[in-house]
Design a protein around this motif. Structure first.
Motif, mmCIF file in Angstrom:
data_model
loop_
_atom_site.group_PDB
_atom_site.id
_atom_site.type_symbol
_atom_site.label_atom_id
_atom_site.label_comp_id
_atom_site.label_asym_id
_atom_site.label_seq_id
_atom_site.Cartn_x
_atom_site.Cartn_y
_atom_site.Cartn_z
ATOM 1 N N SER A 140 -24.057 12.229 20.310
ATOM 2 C CA SER A 140 -24.699 11.599 20.010
ATOM 3 C C SER A 140 -26.056 12.884 19.874
ATOM 4 C CB SER A 140 -25.564 11.200 21.341
ATOM 5 O OG SER A 140 -25.642 11.900 23.204
ATOM 6 N N SER B 175 -29.913 9.508 15.014
ATOM 7 C CA SER B 175 -29.197 9.941 13.870
ATOM 8 C C SER B 175 -29.479 10.853 12.568
ATOM 9 C CB SER B 175 -29.339 8.140 12.981
ATOM 10 O OG SER B 175 -30.247 8.511 12.295
ATOM 11 N N ASN C 72 -14.725 4.295 21.812
ATOM 12 C CA ASN C 72 -14.525 2.880 20.501
ATOM 13 C C ASN C 72 -15.385 2.660 19.058
ATOM 14 O OD1 ASN C 72 -13.849 -0.216 20.089
ATOM 15 N ND2 ASN C 72 -15.488 -0.779 21.295
ATOM 16 N N CYS D 72 -22.747 2.141 16.575
ATOM 17 C CA CYS D 72 -23.231 3.006 16.859
ATOM 18 C C CYS D 72 -24.488 3.275 16.307
ATOM 19 C CB CYS D 72 -22.276 3.801 18.506
ATOM 20 S SG CYS D 72 -21.357 5.350 17.431
ATOM 21 N N LEU D 73 -25.741 4.176 17.378
ATOM 22 C CA LEU D 73 -26.356 5.006 16.455
ATOM 23 C C LEU D 73 -25.903 5.743 15.071
ATOM 24 C CD1 LEU D 73 -29.408 4.613 15.912
ATOM 25 C CD2 LEU D 73 -29.538 6.566 17.720
ATOM 26 N N ARG E 148 -23.011 5.660 14.198
ATOM 27 C CA ARG E 148 -21.931 5.734 13.233
ATOM 28 C C ARG E 148 -21.708 3.840 13.254
ATOM 29 N NH1 ARG E 148 -19.698 9.668 16.133
ATOM 30 N NH2 ARG E 148 -19.524 10.662 15.110
ATOM 31 N N PRO E 149 -23.036 3.226 13.197
ATOM 32 C CA PRO E 149 -23.484 2.426 12.145
ATOM 33 C C PRO E 149 -22.735 1.263 12.044
ATOM 34 C CG PRO E 149 -24.936 3.355 11.136
ATOM 35 C CD PRO E 149 -24.021 4.160 11.746
ATOM 36 N N PRO F 92 -19.166 0.072 12.229
ATOM 37 C CA PRO F 92 -18.019 0.411 12.972
ATOM 38 C C PRO F 92 -16.233 0.432 11.917
ATOM 39 C CG PRO F 92 -18.790 -1.591 13.611
ATOM 40 C CD PRO F 92 -19.648 -0.974 12.925
#
Ligand SMILES: [Zn+2]
Length: 266
Positions: A66, A75, A96, A101-102, A104-105, A107
């Motif tokens: 992050s 990002s 995971n 996630c911010l 790695r939008p 997955p």
């Protein structure tokens, strides 16, 4: 891009300072630049993205969990502005990759590994534990990056430069040096201990294994194997035969390693 210290050739550029703080084990990845508990204050060109800034310090984007600028999560493509205070945190277990996630939008759809030649023995161990694992000693860096992107894999490597490649969205710098420890590191990092499936993957080619009656393969077995083993699996792709001497006993040793594994600090 490299961090600028006001000595760049060419036309005058507009520079401004920022404060950047790398946390946790990321400080061990910072090269060539003065370390002071991870706190750095390089002057920057305008229009520098946070991703470029991070990689200018030698830290691959794959290791970042992050980023906060002035305490706001951002990002990788965020453009840094004046008087920014940048905090960069490592990916920490458990990770995971199947959830957005911010940073790695998009997955991954499934867990699939791609193994670099510098951790080659990890490939066989991952397959032995039942994980979908692509590996070839012939693949060079450009091919590995292409495969990671096209086949949607997590690249496992000890090559920092390779992990910086843009095409590699999911990657992990393998820190352990012994193959059994490397497997434990990866399983712990991605929280995969419940996903271990011995006798499901061919260690040689990554093909799927299916049970095969002993009678059907009797001629292919050596005398002692024929005498002492009764349960067999065969690879659907390369036809390699497996039995408990090839999988269960090494797997039991691996499970012992996993139980005793002391996770690295992140
Ligand atoms: Zn096979």
């Amino acid at each position: 891009m490299k961090p600028c210290y006001g000595q760049e050739p060419g036309p005058p550029v507009d520079l401004f300072p920022v404060t950047i703080h790398f946390h946790g084990w990321l400080t061990a990845l910072i090269k060539r630049v003065r370390r002071s508990n991870g706190l750095l204050t390089p002057p920057l060109h305008r229009r520098t993205s946070i991703k470029d800034l991070i990689e200018s310090f030698g830290v691959p984007h794959t290791e970042i969990g992050s980023i906060q600028i002035n305490r706001q999560a951002v990002s990788f493509d965020h453009i840094i502005e004046e008087e920014s205070s940048v905090e960069i945190f490592p990916l920490r277990p458990t990770v995971n990759v199947l959830a957005p996630c911010l940073l790695r939008p998009k997955p991954l759809a499934a867990i699939r590994f791609l193994v670099d030649a510098n951790v080659s023995k990890l490939a066989g161990k991952l397959r032995m534990a039942g994980f979908d694992t692509l590996y070839s000693p012939q693949w060079h860096d450009t091919e590995l990056a292409d495969i990671a992107e096209k086949k949607q894999c997590i690249l496992l490597s000890r090559d920092i430069q390779l992990l910086k490649r843009k095409k590699i969205e999911f990657g992990h710098f393998v820190r352990e040096t012994l193959p059994a420890q490397q497997l434990a590191e990866v399983i712990h990092f991605y929280d995969l201990s419940q996903e271990i499936r011995p006798f499901s993957r061919c260690m040689r080619c990554n093909g799927t294994l299916t049970p095969v009656p002993k009678q059907e393969i009797l001629a292919q077995l050596k005398p002692l194997t024929r005498k002492y083993y009764h349960s067999f699996h065969r690879c659907e792709s390369c036809r390699q035969i497996y039995w408990s001497g090839t999988h269960r006993e090494p797997m039991e040793n691996t499970l012992k390693e996993l139980i005793q594994y002391r996770p690295l600090p992140y």
